[in-house]
Scaffold this active site. Structure first.
Site, PDB file in Angstrom:
ATOM      1  N   LYS A 175       9.611   4.628   6.015  1.00  0.00           N
ATOM      2  CA  LYS A 175       8.338   3.904   5.975  1.00  0.00           C
ATOM      3  C   LYS A 175       7.431   4.592   6.995  1.00  0.00           C
ATOM      4  O   LYS A 175       7.495   4.313   8.184  1.00  0.00           O
ATOM      5  CB  LYS A 175       8.556   2.433   6.335  1.00  0.00           C
ATOM      6  CG  LYS A 175       7.526   1.467   5.770  1.00  0.00           C
ATOM      7  CD  LYS A 175       6.089   1.699   6.202  1.00  0.00           C
ATOM      8  CE  LYS A 175       5.797   1.150   7.580  1.00  0.00           C
ATOM      9  NZ  LYS A 175       4.413   1.497   8.036  1.00  0.00           N
ATOM     10  N   SER A 229       5.102   1.569  19.387  1.00  0.00           N
ATOM     11  CA  SER A 229       4.740   0.850  20.616  1.00  0.00           C
ATOM     12  C   SER A 229       5.895  -0.030  21.110  1.00  0.00           C
ATOM     13  O   SER A 229       6.751  -0.458  20.329  1.00  0.00           O
ATOM     14  CB  SER A 229       3.516  -0.029  20.358  1.00  0.00           C
ATOM     15  OG  SER A 229       3.882  -1.120  19.539  1.00  0.00           O
ATOM     16  N   GLU A 250      12.323   4.352  20.179  1.00  0.00           N
ATOM     17  CA  GLU A 250      11.676   5.350  21.028  1.00  0.00           C
ATOM     18  C   GLU A 250      10.253   4.833  21.218  1.00  0.00           C
ATOM     19  O   GLU A 250       9.462   4.861  20.287  1.00  0.00           O
ATOM     20  CB  GLU A 250      11.712   6.705  20.299  1.00  0.00           C
ATOM     21  CG  GLU A 250      11.773   7.892  21.208  1.00  0.00           C
ATOM     22  CD  GLU A 250      10.449   8.147  21.890  1.00  0.00           C
ATOM     23  OE1 GLU A 250      10.291   7.674  23.037  1.00  0.00           O
ATOM     24  OE2 GLU A 250       9.584   8.794  21.296  1.00  0.00           O
ATOM     25  N   CYS A 284       3.540  10.520  22.882  1.00  0.00           N
ATOM     26  CA  CYS A 284       4.196   9.579  23.805  1.00  0.00           C
ATOM     27  C   CYS A 284       4.644  10.314  25.051  1.00  0.00           C
ATOM     28  O   CYS A 284       4.936   9.693  26.060  1.00  0.00           O
ATOM     29  CB  CYS A 284       5.306   8.775  23.154  1.00  0.00           C
ATOM     30  SG  CYS A 284       6.307   9.657  22.020  1.00  0.00           S
ATOM     31  N   GLU A 385       0.033   1.970  28.827  1.00  0.00           N
ATOM     32  CA  GLU A 385      -0.134   3.133  27.953  1.00  0.00           C
ATOM     33  C   GLU A 385      -1.481   3.033  27.228  1.00  0.00           C
ATOM     34  O   GLU A 385      -1.749   2.058  26.532  1.00  0.00           O
ATOM     35  CB  GLU A 385       1.009   3.205  26.931  1.00  0.00           C
ATOM     36  CG  GLU A 385       0.996   4.511  26.159  1.00  0.00           C
ATOM     37  CD  GLU A 385       2.190   4.685  25.225  1.00  0.00           C
ATOM     38  OE1 GLU A 385       2.536   3.728  24.518  1.00  0.00           O
ATOM     39  OE2 GLU A 385       2.764   5.794  25.204  1.00  0.00           O
TER      40      GLU A 385
HETATM   41  C1  UN1 Z   1       5.839  12.291  20.732  1.00  0.00           C
HETATM   42  O1  UN1 Z   1       4.977  12.410  21.583  1.00  0.00           O
HETATM   43  O2  UN1 Z   1       5.918  11.231  20.080  1.00  0.00           O
HETATM   44  O3  UN1 Z   1       7.600  16.997  23.462  1.00  0.00           O
HETATM   45  C2  UN1 Z   1       6.779  13.382  20.406  1.00  0.00           C
HETATM   46  C3  UN1 Z   1       6.640  17.045  22.700  1.00  0.00           C
HETATM   47  C4  UN1 Z   1       6.867  17.108  21.215  1.00  0.00           C
HETATM   48  C5  UN1 Z   1       7.280  15.783  20.670  1.00  0.00           C
HETATM   49  C6  UN1 Z   1       6.434  14.647  21.118  1.00  0.00           C
HETATM   50  N1  UN1 Z   1       7.887  18.082  20.931  1.00  0.00           N
HETATM   51  O4  UN1 Z   1       5.513  17.045  23.131  1.00  0.00           O
END
Ligand code: UN1
Length: 496
Positions: A175, A229, A250, A284, A385
């Protein structure tokens, strides 16, 4: 007429049962309608899960090296279609072409890495405490996996989850985020072309509250893997907790880069710019706090502001552009709201802090790279964040204080320290509370063969990528074979 895209269920491209759709628009130009996608609900999810459950009976018996060979073919096809997918991705989520090519490359790397794992997938053989008895552990698949993925890495993140899930013998329902459904359609087309059997991977588009929630609660879904989130992660974890369902999360980050007084400032400058403003701050792993030793702070701050003001903003399909738009209107409103919060809290706005109008013909969600100075560690802009191009500078007097500030948030995904002092580098590696630490590199740029994930509110203890992802997508089974021809009791039942 806008293009109509479909779900992929049981080997067929189908509309949502309700016939409802949602729009997918280009965030760099909202007048550009990419297409209509199915707004799926419970019935569509039920169909997809049924298909995956049915396919599981055969797929679990395909030898792992064979499953790996199919994934290798997927990697080759991704490579062939790399440019086409990168363009589709830039158009639907805004990041610049260089970065969307990188995103597809991450999928290619994951495919080849996972393909090799098909010939390993190691368990252990070990000694038994009894004679004529053999002991080993093997990995078994879990079953139907629900993969709920975000829009910021529309190829990399689905492939991080999907390829290891398949390699272990699971089947899946994907999804993808409503903002990036087109990239997911391309991925499914490639899986189909590579010969992944019918039902092994199903695609259901739609909103998280409807399609995502129905998937997470479905009793035939045995595992949910979610990136997004912390707030949604908590809801998913609760839904899974009630049913004792395996869940891998994550979630957010509030990543910081420390720069000590002995660091190479030019290197630290490049790292901070890339970490904070790459992908318009929407990773992230993005750098949202810059923790500077007071001796170098004035100089590095000036260098940073001068460069941030020169970053070229615009449509990511234009090769000369350095940073694209934010993903959508609510995202831009959120960023702007945090800028007001920062000002009210007493932080000093050095640059940015406003919407960027890219020109008469282009109507997108652009925002200027923003830097705040005089931020204190407890301010909301230093704690929450923001997921946009907003960098908060925090001054410290010592290495110890820098580590304390870095660790002083609810999250713990990525982190970075710039220093030329080897003892400080090693102390940082030991004392930073994060899943990822870079020394003399920015907070972004993780490689697919190392564990990816974080501590504290960033997740629930799992690690994607690397060899650790196989612990998410498989069950351990311990096996004892007794060839003594008699009943042998284990030591505990045999004790004198
Ligand atoms: C993410 O920000 O959700 O390390 C993943 C990094 C990428 C992956 C980021 N290889 O910036």
């Amino acid at each position: 007429m806008a293009d109509r895209f479909k779900n992929f269920i049981d080997g067929k491209w189908v509309e949502a049962k309700s016939g409802k759709t949602f729009d997918n628009r280009n965030p760099a130009n909202r007048n550009d309608l990419i297409g209509l996608f199915p707004a799926s609900g419970q019935q569509d999810v039920d169909d997809a899960v049924r298909s995956a459950k049915h396919a599981f009976a055969k797929w679990r018996l395909v030898p792992a090296p064979k499953r790996g060979e199919m994934l290798y073919r997927v990697g080759e096809l991704l490579r062939q279609h790399k440019e086409e997918i990168a363009r589709i991705m830039t158009r639907e989520m805004g990041k610049i072409l260089k970065e969307t090519r990188g995103d597809v490359q991450e999928g290619i790397d994951t495919a080849f890495y996972t393909a090799g794992e098909g010939r390993r997938l190691f368990g252990e053989t070990t000694a038994s405490e009894l004679p004529d008895k053999f002991a080993m552990s093997v990995r078994a698949p879990v079953g139907v996996c629900a993969l709920i993925t975000p829009w910021n890495f529309p190829m990399a993140i689905p492939t991080w989850k999907l390829f290891p899930a398949l390699l272990c013998g699971n089947t899946a329902v994907l999804k993808p985020a409503e903002d990036t459904p087109h990239t997911a359609v391309k991925l499914l087309e490639i899986l189909e072309e590579a010969g992944i059997p019918v039902g092994v991977v199903n695609l259901v588009h739609g909103r998280g509250e409807e399609a995502g929630a129905a998937l997470a609660r479905h009793s035939d879904v045995k595992l949910v893997s979610f990136t997004g989130s912390a707030a949604v992660g908590r809801e998913i974890a609760s839904a899974c907790g009630e049913n004792l369902k395996r869940v891998s999360l994550e979630l957010g980050g509030k990543n910081a880069q420390i720069v000590m007084e002995d660091a190479d400032l030019n290197l630290a400058l490049e790292g901070a710019l890339w970490g904070a403003f790459g992908t318009t701050g929407q990773r992230c792993t993005a750098t949202s706090r810059l923790i500077l030793h007071r001796d170098i702070k004035p100089k590095l701050t000036d260098m940073l502001v001068a460069r941030a003001e020169k970053i070229k903003i615009g449509d990511g399909l234009d090769e000369s552009v350095e940073t694209g738009p934010l993903i959508n209107q609510p995202a831009r409103e959120k960023v702007h709201r945090y800028v007001q919060i920062g000002k009210q809290e007493g932080a000093r706005l050095l640059t940015g802090g406003e919407i960027y109008e890219a020109g008469k013909w282009i109507d997108g969600y652009f925002y200027r790279p923003t830097i705040f100075d005089q931020v204190t560690p407890s301010m909301r802009i230093a704690q929450e964040e923001i997921f946009g191009p907003v960098l908060s500078i925090i001054e410290v007097k010592s290495f110890e204080e820098a580590i304390e500030v870095l660790n002083g948030t609810a999250y713990g995904l990525s982190s970075s320290i710039y220093t030329n002092d080897v003892a400080r580098a090693f102390r940082a590696m030991r004392d930073i509370e994060a899943g990822i630490t870079y020394v003399n590199g920015p907070t972004i740029g993780a490689e697919v063969h190392l564990p990816f994930g974080g501590v504290k509110d960033t997740g629930n203890g799992h690690r994607e990528a690397g060899t650790t992802v196989y612990d998410i997508f498989s069950e351990w089974k311990s096996i004892y074979v007794d060839y003594s021809g008699k009943l042998q009791k284990a030591q505990i039942d045999n004790a004198e």
